[in-house]
Design a protein around this motif. Structure first.
Motif, PDB file in Angstrom:
ATOM      1  N   ALA A 167     -22.424  49.342 -25.107  1.00  0.00           N
ATOM      2  CA  ALA A 167     -21.880  48.120 -24.525  1.00  0.00           C
ATOM      3  C   ALA A 167     -21.811  48.280 -23.004  1.00  0.00           C
ATOM      4  O   ALA A 167     -21.857  49.390 -22.482  1.00  0.00           O
ATOM      5  N   ILE A 168     -21.705  47.151 -22.309  1.00  0.00           N
ATOM      6  CA  ILE A 168     -21.480  47.197 -20.863  1.00  0.00           C
ATOM      7  C   ILE A 168     -20.044  47.616 -20.587  1.00  0.00           C
ATOM      8  O   ILE A 168     -19.772  48.515 -19.805  1.00  0.00           O
ATOM      9  N   GLY A 169     -19.141  46.957 -21.253  1.00  0.00           N
ATOM     10  CA  GLY A 169     -17.720  47.208 -21.071  1.00  0.00           C
ATOM     11  C   GLY A 169     -16.952  46.088 -21.742  1.00  0.00           C
ATOM     12  O   GLY A 169     -17.536  45.132 -22.260  1.00  0.00           O
ATOM     13  N   LYS A 170     -15.655  46.186 -21.751  1.00  0.00           N
ATOM     14  CA  LYS A 170     -14.849  45.160 -22.404  1.00  0.00           C
ATOM     15  C   LYS A 170     -13.456  45.163 -21.800  1.00  0.00           C
ATOM     16  O   LYS A 170     -12.913  46.211 -21.474  1.00  0.00           O
ATOM     17  N   LYS A 171     -12.893  43.987 -21.648  1.00  0.00           N
ATOM     18  CA  LYS A 171     -11.512  43.916 -21.194  1.00  0.00           C
ATOM     19  C   LYS A 171     -10.586  44.361 -22.333  1.00  0.00           C
ATOM     20  O   LYS A 171     -10.856  44.068 -23.494  1.00  0.00           O
ATOM     21  N   PRO A 172      -9.519  45.049 -22.005  1.00  0.00           N
ATOM     22  CA  PRO A 172      -8.600  45.522 -23.049  1.00  0.00           C
ATOM     23  C   PRO A 172      -8.142  44.395 -23.966  1.00  0.00           C
ATOM     24  O   PRO A 172      -7.675  43.356 -23.509  1.00  0.00           O
ATOM     25  N   GLY A 173      -8.328  44.607 -25.262  1.00  0.00           N
ATOM     26  CA  GLY A 173      -7.870  43.643 -26.249  1.00  0.00           C
ATOM     27  C   GLY A 173      -8.755  42.438 -26.451  1.00  0.00           C
ATOM     28  O   GLY A 173      -8.441  41.564 -27.249  1.00  0.00           O
ATOM     29  N   LYS A 174      -9.880  42.350 -25.726  1.00  0.00           N
ATOM     30  CA  LYS A 174     -10.761  41.188 -25.814  1.00  0.00           C
ATOM     31  C   LYS A 174     -12.021  41.516 -26.611  1.00  0.00           C
ATOM     32  O   LYS A 174     -12.517  42.641 -26.587  1.00  0.00           O
ATOM     33  N   LYS A 175     -12.546  40.496 -27.308  1.00  0.00           N
ATOM     34  CA  LYS A 175     -13.806  40.665 -28.010  1.00  0.00           C
ATOM     35  C   LYS A 175     -14.944  40.739 -27.008  1.00  0.00           C
ATOM     36  O   LYS A 175     -14.831  40.286 -25.875  1.00  0.00           O
ATOM     37  N   TYR A 176     -16.067  41.299 -27.453  1.00  0.00           N
ATOM     38  CA  TYR A 176     -17.235  41.387 -26.585  1.00  0.00           C
ATOM     39  C   TYR A 176     -17.810  39.991 -26.366  1.00  0.00           C
ATOM     40  O   TYR A 176     -17.669  39.100 -27.215  1.00  0.00           O
ATOM     41  N   ILE A 177     -18.471  39.800 -25.229  1.00  0.00           N
ATOM     42  CA  ILE A 177     -19.024  38.496 -24.873  1.00  0.00           C
ATOM     43  C   ILE A 177     -20.036  38.033 -25.923  1.00  0.00           C
ATOM     44  O   ILE A 177     -20.999  38.729 -26.227  1.00  0.00           O
ATOM     45  N   GLY A 178     -19.825  36.835 -26.461  1.00  0.00           N
ATOM     46  CA  GLY A 178     -20.657  36.339 -27.555  1.00  0.00           C
ATOM     47  C   GLY A 178     -22.126  36.233 -27.227  1.00  0.00           C
ATOM     48  O   GLY A 178     -22.991  36.619 -28.023  1.00  0.00           O
ATOM     49  N   THR A 179     -22.454  35.715 -26.036  1.00  0.00           N
ATOM     50  CA  THR A 179     -23.866  35.526 -25.682  1.00  0.00           C
ATOM     51  C   THR A 179     -24.560  36.834 -25.318  1.00  0.00           C
ATOM     52  O   THR A 179     -25.761  36.829 -25.043  1.00  0.00           O
TER      53      THR A 179
END
Length: 443
Positions: free
Chosen positions: A9-21
Motif C-alpha cells: 500500500a502507499i499508506g493509510k490514515k489511522p483508522g481509515k479504509k484504503y482509498i477506493g479508487t
C-alpha cells in the motif's frame, strides 16, 4: 517451492479504509503468476485490501515496487528477511533506483520480468540466486493469469494491456525514462483473447499512449468492435486530428479517454518538453471533436512548473468546467527519481526532500520541492481546492447532463458513482502517510 507475491500500500490514515479508487487489479502480479511454472505454489497478499501474514510458510517473497510504495516495500521486506526468507524486488522504481532497492532485498529485477523470471526461479532452486537480473523492456507475449485474484475485492474493471512505453520525452515522466521513449505495441491476438477472458463488462486498456501509432490503433479498434465491450484508455489530444481514429474508437466501445493536458501555459509545456501540445492547434476545437465523436474526456493537469501561480490553477479549472469533462485531475508536480525534472530540481537546490519517497513525515498530497512563483503549501491547497470545486454537486450535475449526451446509457450510473466517489476521496487522499506501518490498522 512456494512464492509469496506482495503488493504494498502507499499508506493509510489511522483508522481509515484504503482509498477506493486505488484498488485496481495488480496486473503485474497476474503476469508473474503466468510466468511461474504450475508446480510452484503461489499466494498473494495485497496490502491495500488485506493484512499481510508475515508468518506464512514460504520460500521466496516477490514485491513489486512503485516510487510511492518504496518505503513501505522496504519495511515489508525487512520483516521477511529477519525470518531468513529471501526477497526479490522489481517494478518501475527498482529499475529507476536499482542500487537503493538492492540494499533492502536479495535480488533486484531491472526492466520487464518476462525474459528473466524463469531464469531467476531456476537459479533460486539451485540456491544460486543472483543479486541482479536485467530484463528486456519490450517482450511480453504471454497472457496474465488472473486466477491469483480469486477472492480479492478489486474494482469491477478488467485491466487489459495493449502497449508499453511512450514515444514522447516529457521531463517529469518515469515511464519514458524506463522505456527510453519507445513504444512497444502488444500483439492484437493476445489483446483480443485477453478481452474475451475478462470477467467484467468494462475494461481499462492499460497503455500510456494507446494512440501512439494511429494505424495500429485503428486496426486494433476494428478487431475489438465485435466483442461489444465498453472500455476506457489513455491517449493524447492529437488523436482529434484523425476523424477515422475517433470513429473507430467510439464504434469499438470506447466511452472515456484520459488525456494529459498537463498545462495551458505555453512556457510550461516547453519546459516539460511537451511542446508537441503546442503544435496541435486550438485546444477548444480539438476537445470539441473528441466530444462530438461521443467520447468522454478524463482531463489531467499538473502544476508546479516555473510559470505556475494561483492564476494557472484557476485557468485550468475554468477550462475543465467550460468543457464539462467527464472528470478531471488537478495534481501537483512530483519529481520521480532519475527523471530530468528530478535532476534539474536537485541541481537548483529546490528539493524539500532529497528522496521524498523515503523521507519521514512526507505525506501524499504534499509537494516535495519549492515552486518558483508560489509556496509549496499554497500550491498543494490550490490543487485540493480545484478538485473539490470540480467535484461539487453543482459542477457534477452540469457535467453529468453533458455526459449523458455522449456516453452509453449503460455507463450513466458509472459516471455518477465515479465522480461522487472521487469527490468524497479528495480529502481522504490528502496527507496519507507514505510508507507507515499499517499492519494493525483496520482495512
Amino acid at each position: 517451492m512456494k512464492i509469496t507475491f506482495i503488493v504494498p500500500a502507499i499508506g493509510k490514515k489511522p483508522g481509515k479504509k484504503y482509498i477506493g479508487t486505488w484498488k485496481m487489479e495488480p496486473l503485474t502480479i497476474a503476469m508473474l503468476k503466468a510466468l511461474t511454472p504450475p508446480d510452484v505454489e503461489t499466494e498473494l497478499f495485497d496490502d491495500r485490501i488485506e493484512l499481510i501474514n508475515y508468518e506464512t510458510s514460504t520460500d521466496l517473497v516477490c514485491i513489486t515496487v512503485e516510487t510511492y510504495t518504496a518505503k513501505r516495500s522496504y519495511k515489508i521486506a525487512q520483516k521477511f528477511r529477519e525470518r531468513g526468507i529471501p526477497v526479490v524486488m522489481g517494478g518501475y522504481h527498482v529499475t529507476l533506483c536499482p542500487e537503493e532497492a538492492a540494499e533492502h532485498c536479495d535480488s533486484v529485477m531491472i526492466g520487464n520480468a518476462e525474459t528473466v523470471w524463469k531464469t531467476m526461479l531456476e537459479d533460486f532452486g539451485r540456491g544460486k540466486i543472483k543479486p541482479v537480473y536485467q530484463g528486456n523492456t519490450a517482450e511480453y507475449d504471454i497472457q496474465p493469469d488472473k486466477s491469483i485474484f480469486t477472492g480479492k475485492k478489486y474494482l469491477p474493471v478488467s485491466l487489459v494491456e495493449t502497449g508499453r512505453g511512450c514515444i514522447h520525452s516529457c521531463d517529469f515522466c518515469s515511464i519514458c525514462r524506463f522505456y527510453e521513449s519507445h513504444y512497444h505495441a502488444r500483439s492484437h491476438e493476445l489483446i483480443i483473447d485477453d478481452l474475451k477472458r475478462s470477467k467484467h463488462d468494462i475494461a481499462f486498456l492499460v497503455d500510456d499512449n494507446l494512440v501512439a501509432d494511429h494505424n495500429n490503433a485503428i486496426r486494433l479498434f476494428e478487431e475489438i468492435t465485435p466483442l461489444k465491450k465498453k472500455w476506457a484508455g489513455q491517449g493524447t489530444l492529437s488523436m482529434a486530428r484523425n476523424e477515422k481514429l475517433l470513429k473507430a474508437m467510439k464504434k469499438s466501445g470506447c466511452e472515456v479517454i484520459l488525456i494529459g493536458f498537463e498545462s495551458l501555459n505555453p512556457e510550461n509545456l516547453r519546459q516539460m518538453n511537451k511542446s508537441f501540445n503546442l503544435a496541435m492547434g486550438e485546444r477548444d476545437e480539438l476537445v470539441k471533436r473528441v466530444h462530438d465523436a461521443g467520447l468522454g474526456i478524463y482531463a489531467t493537469f499538473v502544476f508546479g512548473y516555473d510559470n505556475d501561480d494561483e492564476r494557472t490553477v484557476e485557468e485550468a479549472l475554468e477550462f475543465a468546467k467550460k468543457h464539462k469533462f467527464y472528470t478531471a485531475a488537478f495534481n501537483h508536480l512530483l519529481p520521480f527519481p532519475n527523471t530530468p525534472l528530478y535532476k534539474r530540481l536537485r541541481e537548483d537546490n529546490r528539493l524539500i526532500y532529497d528522496k521524498w519517497w523515503l523521507a519521514d513525515g512526507y505525506n501524499y498530497g504534499e509537494l516535495a520541492f519549492n515552486p518558483k512563483k508560489i509556496s509549496a503549501e499554497k500550491l498543494s491547497k490550490l490543487c485540493r481546492d480545484a478538485r473539490k470545486e470540480f467535484s461539487s454537486a453543482r459542477t457534477v450535475m452540469s457535467r453529468g447532463f453533458a455526459s449523458l449526451g455522449r456516453t452509453s446509457p449503460l455507463l450513466w450510473g458509472l459516471f455518477w458513482a465515479m465522480n461522487l466517489r472521487l469527490g468524497e476521496e479528495v480529502d481522504q487522499k490528502m496527507n496519507v502517510p507514505i510508507g507507515e506501518n499499517l499492519d494493525e490498522l483496520p482495512k
